[in-house]
Design a protein around this motif. Sequence first.
Motif, PDB file in Angstrom:
ATOM      1  N   MET B   1       0.963  -1.280  -0.135  1.00  0.00           N
ATOM      2  CA  MET B   1       0.445  -0.197  -0.043  1.00  0.00           C
ATOM      3  C   MET B   1       0.926   0.822   0.522  1.00  0.00           C
ATOM      4  O   MET B   1       1.907   0.987   0.355  1.00  0.00           O
ATOM      5  N   GLU B   2       0.093   2.300  -0.513  1.00  0.00           N
ATOM      6  CA  GLU B   2       0.611   3.300  -0.485  1.00  0.00           C
ATOM      7  C   GLU B   2       0.959   4.676   0.451  1.00  0.00           C
ATOM      8  O   GLU B   2       0.482   4.370   1.655  1.00  0.00           O
ATOM      9  N   ASN B   3       2.237   4.939   1.138  1.00  0.00           N
ATOM     10  CA  ASN B   3       2.454   5.585   2.323  1.00  0.00           C
ATOM     11  C   ASN B   3       1.339   7.081   2.402  1.00  0.00           C
ATOM     12  O   ASN B   3       1.429   7.403   1.420  1.00  0.00           O
ATOM     13  N   LEU B   4       1.326   7.426   3.194  1.00  0.00           N
ATOM     14  CA  LEU B   4       1.195   9.101   3.404  1.00  0.00           C
ATOM     15  C   LEU B   4       2.028   9.844   4.110  1.00  0.00           C
ATOM     16  O   LEU B   4       1.642  10.168   4.831  1.00  0.00           O
ATOM     17  N   ILE B   5       2.416  11.317   2.657  1.00  0.00           N
ATOM     18  CA  ILE B   5       3.193  11.857   3.049  1.00  0.00           C
ATOM     19  C   ILE B   5       2.614  13.262   2.967  1.00  0.00           C
ATOM     20  O   ILE B   5       1.602  13.673   1.889  1.00  0.00           O
ATOM     21  N   VAL B   6       2.525  14.044   4.035  1.00  0.00           N
ATOM     22  CA  VAL B   6       1.877  15.514   4.186  1.00  0.00           C
ATOM     23  C   VAL B   6       2.729  16.684   4.750  1.00  0.00           C
ATOM     24  O   VAL B   6       3.171  16.114   6.092  1.00  0.00           O
ATOM     25  N   GLU B   7       2.846  17.800   4.166  1.00  0.00           N
ATOM     26  CA  GLU B   7       3.697  18.821   4.605  1.00  0.00           C
ATOM     27  C   GLU B   7       3.060  19.387   5.268  1.00  0.00           C
ATOM     28  O   GLU B   7       1.878  19.404   5.629  1.00  0.00           O
ATOM     29  N   GLY B   8       4.060  20.072   6.809  1.00  0.00           N
ATOM     30  CA  GLY B   8       3.058  21.035   7.214  1.00  0.00           C
ATOM     31  C   GLY B   8       2.853  22.267   7.062  1.00  0.00           C
ATOM     32  O   GLY B   8       4.049  22.731   6.090  1.00  0.00           O
ATOM     33  N   THR B   9       1.860  23.062   7.852  1.00  0.00           N
ATOM     34  CA  THR B   9       1.807  24.308   7.122  1.00  0.00           C
ATOM     35  C   THR B   9       1.481  25.032   8.916  1.00  0.00           C
ATOM     36  O   THR B   9       2.791  23.942  10.237  1.00  0.00           O
ATOM     37  N   ASN B  10       1.366  26.179   8.472  1.00  0.00           N
ATOM     38  CA  ASN B  10       1.292  26.788  10.016  1.00  0.00           C
ATOM     39  C   ASN B  10      -0.213  26.781  11.102  1.00  0.00           C
ATOM     40  O   ASN B  10       0.112  26.578  12.134  1.00  0.00           O
ATOM     41  N   LYS B  11      -1.276  25.685  10.242  1.00  0.00           N
ATOM     42  CA  LYS B  11      -2.184  25.430  10.737  1.00  0.00           C
ATOM     43  C   LYS B  11      -2.401  24.026  10.944  1.00  0.00           C
ATOM     44  O   LYS B  11      -3.196  23.674  11.275  1.00  0.00           O
ATOM     45  N   THR B  12      -2.063  22.968   9.968  1.00  0.00           N
ATOM     46  CA  THR B  12      -2.015  21.768  10.301  1.00  0.00           C
ATOM     47  C   THR B  12      -0.212  20.886   9.880  1.00  0.00           C
ATOM     48  O   THR B  12       0.579  21.161   9.809  1.00  0.00           O
ATOM     49  N   PRO B  13      -0.025  19.753  11.215  1.00  0.00           N
ATOM     50  CA  PRO B  13       0.946  18.918  10.993  1.00  0.00           C
ATOM     51  C   PRO B  13       0.993  18.149  10.105  1.00  0.00           C
ATOM     52  O   PRO B  13       1.086  18.217   8.371  1.00  0.00           O
ATOM     53  N   THR B  14       2.964  18.213   9.848  1.00  0.00           N
ATOM     54  CA  THR B  14       3.857  17.556   9.041  1.00  0.00           C
ATOM     55  C   THR B  14       3.481  15.644   9.294  1.00  0.00           C
ATOM     56  O   THR B  14       2.841  14.976  10.504  1.00  0.00           O
ATOM     57  N   VAL B  15       2.842  14.931   8.204  1.00  0.00           N
ATOM     58  CA  VAL B  15       2.181  13.643   8.337  1.00  0.00           C
ATOM     59  C   VAL B  15       3.256  13.251   7.448  1.00  0.00           C
ATOM     60  O   VAL B  15       3.200  12.760   6.417  1.00  0.00           O
ATOM     61  N   LYS B  16       3.542  11.870   8.288  1.00  0.00           N
ATOM     62  CA  LYS B  16       4.295  10.456   7.483  1.00  0.00           C
ATOM     63  C   LYS B  16       3.969   9.242   7.589  1.00  0.00           C
ATOM     64  O   LYS B  16       4.359   8.617   9.038  1.00  0.00           O
ATOM     65  N   GLN B  52      -3.622  -4.523   6.689  1.00  0.00           N
ATOM     66  CA  GLN B  52      -2.956  -5.259   6.230  1.00  0.00           C
ATOM     67  C   GLN B  52      -1.387  -4.681   7.018  1.00  0.00           C
ATOM     68  O   GLN B  52      -0.677  -4.301   6.077  1.00  0.00           O
ATOM     69  N   PRO B  53      -1.472  -4.987   8.219  1.00  0.00           N
ATOM     70  CA  PRO B  53      -0.294  -3.520   8.931  1.00  0.00           C
ATOM     71  C   PRO B  53       0.809  -4.983   8.592  1.00  0.00           C
ATOM     72  O   PRO B  53       1.078  -5.907   8.625  1.00  0.00           O
ATOM     73  N   SER B  54       1.803  -3.576   9.229  1.00  0.00           N
ATOM     74  CA  SER B  54       3.469  -4.516   9.564  1.00  0.00           C
ATOM     75  C   SER B  54       2.788  -5.098  11.225  1.00  0.00           C
ATOM     76  O   SER B  54       2.447  -4.865  11.993  1.00  0.00           O
ATOM     77  N   PRO B  55       4.194  -5.325  11.415  1.00  0.00           N
ATOM     78  CA  PRO B  55       3.702  -6.463  12.628  1.00  0.00           C
ATOM     79  C   PRO B  55       4.288  -6.098  13.832  1.00  0.00           C
ATOM     80  O   PRO B  55       3.711  -6.053  14.511  1.00  0.00           O
ATOM     81  N   LYS B  56       5.214  -4.575  13.521  1.00  0.00           N
ATOM     82  CA  LYS B  56       5.169  -3.499  14.925  1.00  0.00           C
ATOM     83  C   LYS B  56       4.233  -2.400  14.438  1.00  0.00           C
ATOM     84  O   LYS B  56       4.663  -1.794  12.821  1.00  0.00           O
ATOM     85  N   THR B  57       3.993  -1.408  14.731  1.00  0.00           N
ATOM     86  CA  THR B  57       3.216  -0.084  14.468  1.00  0.00           C
ATOM     87  C   THR B  57       3.776   0.884  15.996  1.00  0.00           C
ATOM     88  O   THR B  57       3.795   0.479  17.034  1.00  0.00           O
ATOM     89  N   GLU B  58       4.662   2.059  14.957  1.00  0.00           N
ATOM     90  CA  GLU B  58       5.318   2.333  15.614  1.00  0.00           C
ATOM     91  C   GLU B  58       4.859   4.152  15.525  1.00  0.00           C
ATOM     92  O   GLU B  58       4.902   4.690  14.647  1.00  0.00           O
ATOM     93  N   VAL B  59       3.667   4.997  16.296  1.00  0.00           N
ATOM     94  CA  VAL B  59       3.045   5.964  15.896  1.00  0.00           C
ATOM     95  C   VAL B  59       4.084   7.194  17.342  1.00  0.00           C
ATOM     96  O   VAL B  59       3.911   7.200  18.291  1.00  0.00           O
ATOM     97  N   LYS B  60       4.463   8.083  16.769  1.00  0.00           N
ATOM     98  CA  LYS B  60       5.109   9.242  17.538  1.00  0.00           C
ATOM     99  C   LYS B  60       4.497  10.381  16.919  1.00  0.00           C
ATOM    100  O   LYS B  60       3.923  10.567  16.343  1.00  0.00           O
ATOM    101  N   ILE B  61       3.503  10.742  17.966  1.00  0.00           N
ATOM    102  CA  ILE B  61       3.332  12.189  17.881  1.00  0.00           C
ATOM    103  C   ILE B  61       3.851  13.274  18.328  1.00  0.00           C
ATOM    104  O   ILE B  61       4.145  13.092  19.751  1.00  0.00           O
TER     105      ILE B  61
END
Lengths: 187, 125
Positions: B1-16, B52-61
């Motif tokens: 599946m595809e990755n989702l990458i979003v550039e941050g702005t002054n109101k919204t976060p960077t997403v990887k 279809q997850p990876s065996p390990k999911t690490e969520v950095k906030i």
Amino acid sequence: MAKINLYNTYLNMEKEDIILSFKGDITKDLLSSVYQIVEARMESENEDQKRKKKFYHVLVECLQNMYHHMESLQESGAKGELHDQAGSAIFMVGRGEAGCYLIYTGNFILHENAEQLKEKIDKINGMNPVELKAYYLERLGASELSEKGGAGLGIIDIARKSGNKIEYDFQTISETFSFFTLSAKIN
Amino acid sequence: MENLIVEGTNKTPTVKLIADSGLLEISGKSIPENSFGFYQPLLTWLDNYIAQPSPKTEVKIILEYFNTSSSKCILDMLRKLESLKKTSRSEVVILWHYEKEDEDMMEAGQDYNSLVDLPFELIEL
């Protein structure tokens, strides 16, 4: 038409220690600019980091609360005697005693929504910090997100983060509308 | 599946959101007026990832600020991750970061920890 004496306005704002004031249409772009101005100003000020963060947080919630009010008013189509003013509002940011931050917002609201809002603020103002936290978590965990994004959490958060009671006023301006003023204080 | 990458702005976060490695990161500010509009693609991505997850999911906030409408969306994401954990198909961990002395952001992490059944690590920056 009486001429505006800008010097008097300047002196008044200086005396009241107003950092920023605006009257007019509240748009997303406007809010972006306001956040940028405030951030730049905070960076240049030698101020406690925690206080800065609290202020910024409460400011965002106050302005977005006003934005959502304007949005729902416009969507209701009830412009009535307000005409183009229906999307217009006012806000001010100032400093007060002991360097506290003061945030004021003023916007039009339908009478039918005023009573509900008043009850909500009164309820929140009657809560201590522990109760506020519990109520916030209850609302966060329970309700579905409204499309507007309001979710009713904003007012609770303003009270929670500011650490002060929310002051408010409803001024009846016509058969349809009230003018709602909210003020938050961050010590 | 595809990755989702979003550039941050002054109101919204960077997403990887990286599917293969299971590394999900959200950083910056999250104060959009319409948070649901911003988070909808992230929630949709998570639905696909959970299938279809990876065996390990690490969520950095690593959020500097977030508004109340974002707080709802963040909870929606965590609930999806909680459902993934329940399937036992991925080991999920939430790494909740906060700036030094930012008690409000630390408390926000604890608040979320109390609302969902997921392991949280609170990390001071």
